[in-house]
Design an enzyme around this catalytic site. Structure first.
Site, PDB file in Angstrom:
ATOM      1  N   ASP A 290     -78.778  25.917  -9.325  1.00 11.56           N
ATOM      2  CA  ASP A 290     -77.470  25.865  -8.680  1.00 11.56           C
ATOM      3  C   ASP A 290     -76.951  27.261  -8.340  1.00 11.56           C
ATOM      4  O   ASP A 290     -75.765  27.557  -8.506  1.00 11.56           O
ATOM      5  CB  ASP A 290     -76.435  25.112  -9.533  1.00 11.56           C
ATOM      6  CG  ASP A 290     -75.208  24.703  -8.708  1.00 11.56           C
ATOM      7  OD1 ASP A 290     -75.326  24.631  -7.469  1.00 11.56           O
ATOM      8  OD2 ASP A 290     -74.140  24.481  -9.295  1.00 11.56           O
TER       9      ASP A 290
ATOM     10  N   GLY B 218     -63.391  24.358  -6.327  1.00 12.37           N
ATOM     11  CA  GLY B 218     -63.118  25.596  -5.608  1.00 12.37           C
ATOM     12  C   GLY B 218     -63.428  26.813  -6.446  1.00 12.37           C
ATOM     13  O   GLY B 218     -63.652  27.907  -5.924  1.00 12.37           O
ATOM     14  N   ASN B 219     -63.458  26.654  -7.779  1.00  7.08           N
ATOM     15  CA  ASN B 219     -63.884  27.733  -8.667  1.00  7.08           C
ATOM     16  C   ASN B 219     -65.395  27.930  -8.620  1.00  7.08           C
ATOM     17  O   ASN B 219     -65.901  28.984  -9.030  1.00  7.08           O
ATOM     18  CB  ASN B 219     -63.500  27.445 -10.117  1.00  7.08           C
ATOM     19  CG  ASN B 219     -62.129  27.961 -10.494  1.00  7.08           C
ATOM     20  OD1 ASN B 219     -61.233  27.190 -10.801  1.00  7.08           O
ATOM     21  ND2 ASN B 219     -61.953  29.276 -10.463  1.00  7.08           N
ATOM     22  N   SER B 220     -66.122  26.926  -8.168  1.00  8.32           N
ATOM     23  CA  SER B 220     -67.582  26.970  -8.173  1.00  8.32           C
ATOM     24  C   SER B 220     -68.097  28.229  -7.490  1.00  8.32           C
ATOM     25  O   SER B 220     -67.711  28.533  -6.364  1.00  8.32           O
ATOM     26  CB  SER B 220     -68.153  25.743  -7.469  1.00  8.32           C
ATOM     27  OG  SER B 220     -67.895  24.575  -8.185  1.00  8.32           O
TER      28      SER B 220
ATOM     29  N   HIS C 256     -74.635  24.426  -4.660  1.00  8.11           N
ATOM     30  CA  HIS C 256     -73.933  23.242  -4.174  1.00  8.11           C
ATOM     31  C   HIS C 256     -72.746  23.597  -3.275  1.00  8.11           C
ATOM     32  O   HIS C 256     -72.219  22.729  -2.577  1.00  8.11           O
ATOM     33  CB  HIS C 256     -73.507  22.338  -5.334  1.00  8.11           C
ATOM     34  CG  HIS C 256     -72.327  22.812  -6.112  1.00  8.11           C
ATOM     35  ND1 HIS C 256     -72.420  23.422  -7.344  1.00  8.11           N
ATOM     36  CD2 HIS C 256     -71.000  22.766  -5.838  1.00  8.11           C
ATOM     37  CE1 HIS C 256     -71.210  23.717  -7.797  1.00  8.11           C
ATOM     38  NE2 HIS C 256     -70.331  23.328  -6.900  1.00  8.11           N
TER      39      HIS C 256
ATOM     40  N   LEU D 252     -97.448  20.050  -9.535  1.00 11.16           N
ATOM     41  CA  LEU D 252     -98.656  19.320  -9.920  1.00 11.16           C
ATOM     42  C   LEU D 252     -98.854  18.037  -9.129  1.00 11.16           C
ATOM     43  O   LEU D 252     -99.964  17.542  -9.023  1.00 11.16           O
ATOM     44  CB  LEU D 252     -98.620  18.986 -11.414  1.00 11.16           C
ATOM     45  CG  LEU D 252     -98.534  20.168 -12.385  1.00 11.16           C
ATOM     46  CD1 LEU D 252     -98.515  19.658 -13.818  1.00 11.16           C
ATOM     47  CD2 LEU D 252     -99.680  21.150 -12.166  1.00 11.16           C
ATOM     48  N   GLY D 253     -97.762  17.467  -8.610  1.00 12.83           N
ATOM     49  CA  GLY D 253     -97.875  16.215  -7.864  1.00 12.83           C
ATOM     50  C   GLY D 253     -97.864  14.987  -8.745  1.00 12.83           C
ATOM     51  O   GLY D 253     -98.549  13.989  -8.464  1.00 12.83           O
TER      52      GLY D 253
END
Length: 319
Positions: free
Chosen positions: A94, A168-170, A64, A222-223
Site C-alpha cells: 500500500d 484523507g489522512n491516507s 490506494h 510460482l503459479g
C-alpha cells in the site's frame, strides 16, 4: 506553576514542534479516475495525503490513494498547486511514489522506526476530509503488527497508534517527537476508536527506492493457487521434524514454474528453500526479488511421502 502544568506545556511543545517541522513537507493529493461506461466515460475524484521525501519533488503516499487514477494534482503547504506524475505503486505494501517537477522543496527527514517503543508520542499530519494540514497526536500503541493489504498480502512491521486518522489522512506521515517520519499512515479500523495503523518507514524506504528505480517492486511467482491448512491428515517430516501445517495446492497455472517443477494439485507445501512454510503468508514472505530466476527447492507432502522438487521462480506480474 505546578508539576502537571509543566508536563502539559512540555507535551504541547513537543507536539507543536514536531508538527511545525513536518508540515512544510506534507502535501494534499487530488486524483481523477476515468471509467468507461456503456453510456460514455465517467469521471470520479478522490483525495489523500502524502509527503515530500526529496527536495526535487518525489512524494510518498499510499497505493490506494493513487492506484488506477489518470490525473494527479498536488497542493503544497504554501498553497501552490502542481500536476504530478505517478512514478510507481505497490498495492502489496500500500505504498506509492508520485512526483512533481519542482526543485528546492522542503523534504521530510526519515527517523528510525526501530527506536520506537509503546507509549512514545507520535504525531500525524494530513488532509482528512479535505481539511488541510490537520495535526493529531497520540502514542505508539503497539509495534510489529501485520495488516492485510487490498491485494491480499500481509504488510509486516506495521505501527499501531491512537493518533486520530480520518479519510484523507491516507499517505500522510506519522512522525516522532523530533518531526522525523517513522511511518506512512494507511488505515483505520471502522467502528473502533483509537486503532490506526502506519506502514513502518523501514518498509517505506525500501519500497520507495525500488519504485523510483524500476516503477515496481519485483517479487517471485510460482503459479500456485493455495490455501493454508492447519492440520495435515498425515503429518509430514521435514529435516527430521514433524510438520503438521502447510499450503494446500488447490490449482496450478499452465506453463507456470510450479507446473514445470512437477508440483501437483493436492500437494501440501511444507517448505521452500529449506525454510518451513506454515501458511500462505509464509510463502509470500519467501518469494522475494532475489529469488526471481534463481534455482530453489520446494518441499511438498504428497500422500505419506515428502518430496523435494527443484523450481525456478518467475517474476510476478504487477498487481
Amino acid at each position: 506553576m505546578n508539576d502537571n502544568q509543566h508536563l502539559l506545556d512540555a507535551y504541547s511543545s513537543t507536539v507543536s514542534g514536531a508538527a511545525e517541522t513536518i508540515s512544510p513537507s506534507v502535501v494534499k493529493i487530488e486524483v481523477r479516475h476515468r471509467t468507461q461506461r456503456p453510456w460514455g466515460a465517467e469521471e470520479t475524484g478522490g483525495a489523500g495525503s502524502g509527503f515530500l521525501f526529496t527536495a526535487n519533488g518525489y512524494i510518498l503516499t499510499n497505493s490506494h490513494v493513487v492506484n488506477g487514477a489518470t490525473e494527479f494534482m498536488v497542493t503544497l503547504h504554501d498553497g501552490q498547486r502542481f500536476h504530478a506524475e505517478k512514478v510507481g505503486d505497490d498495492p502489496h505494501t500500500d505504498l506509492a511514489v508520485i512526483r512533481i517537477h519542482v526543485d528546492g522543496l522542503i523534504a521530510a527527514a526519515f527517523g528510525d522506526a526501530k527506536a520506537l517503543k509503546p507509549g512514545h508520542v507520535v504525531v500525524a499530519v494530513g488532509n482528512p476530509l479535505g481539511f488541510g494540514t490537520t495535526v493529531t497526536a497520540g502514542v505508539v500503541s503497539a509495534l510489529g503488527r501485520s495488516l492485510r493489504s487490498q491485494s491480499g498480502r500481509l504488510i509486516d512491521d506495521v505501527i499501531q497508534t491512537d493518533a486520530a486518522l480520518n479519510p484523507g489522512n491516507s499517505g500522510g506521515p506519522l512522525v516522532n517527537s523530533r518531526g522525523e517520519v517513522v511511518g506512512v499512515n494507511t488505515a483505520i479500523i471502522h467502528g473502533a476508536q483509537g486503532m490506526c495503523f502506519a506502514i513502518s518507514v523501514s518498509t517505506a524506504k525500501l519500497v520507495a527506492g525500488q519504485l523510483i528505480k524500476e516503477g515496481r517492486v519485483r517479487r517471485g511467482f510460482l503459479g500456485i493457487a493455495g490455501q493454508s491448512v492447519r492440520q495435515l491428515a498425515h503429518a509430514a517430516r521435514f529435516d527430521g521434524v514433524r510438520v503438521d501445517r502447510g499450503v494446500l495446492v488447490a490449482g496450478i497455472e499452465k506453463d507456470s514454474p510450479a507446473e514445470e517443477a512437477g508440483v501437483q494439485k493436492g500437494d501440501i507445501i511444507v517448505a521452500f528453500d529449506g525454510k518451513p512454510v506454515a501458511d500462505i503468508d509464509d510463502l509470500h514472505k519467501l518469494l522475494t526479488e532475489e529469488l526471481v530466476g534463481s534455482h530453489s527447492r520446494i518441499t511438498v507432502a504428497r500422500g505419506s511421502a515428502t518430496v523435494a522438487l527443484p523450481i525456478t521462480a518467475a517474476e510476478a506480474k504487477a498487481a
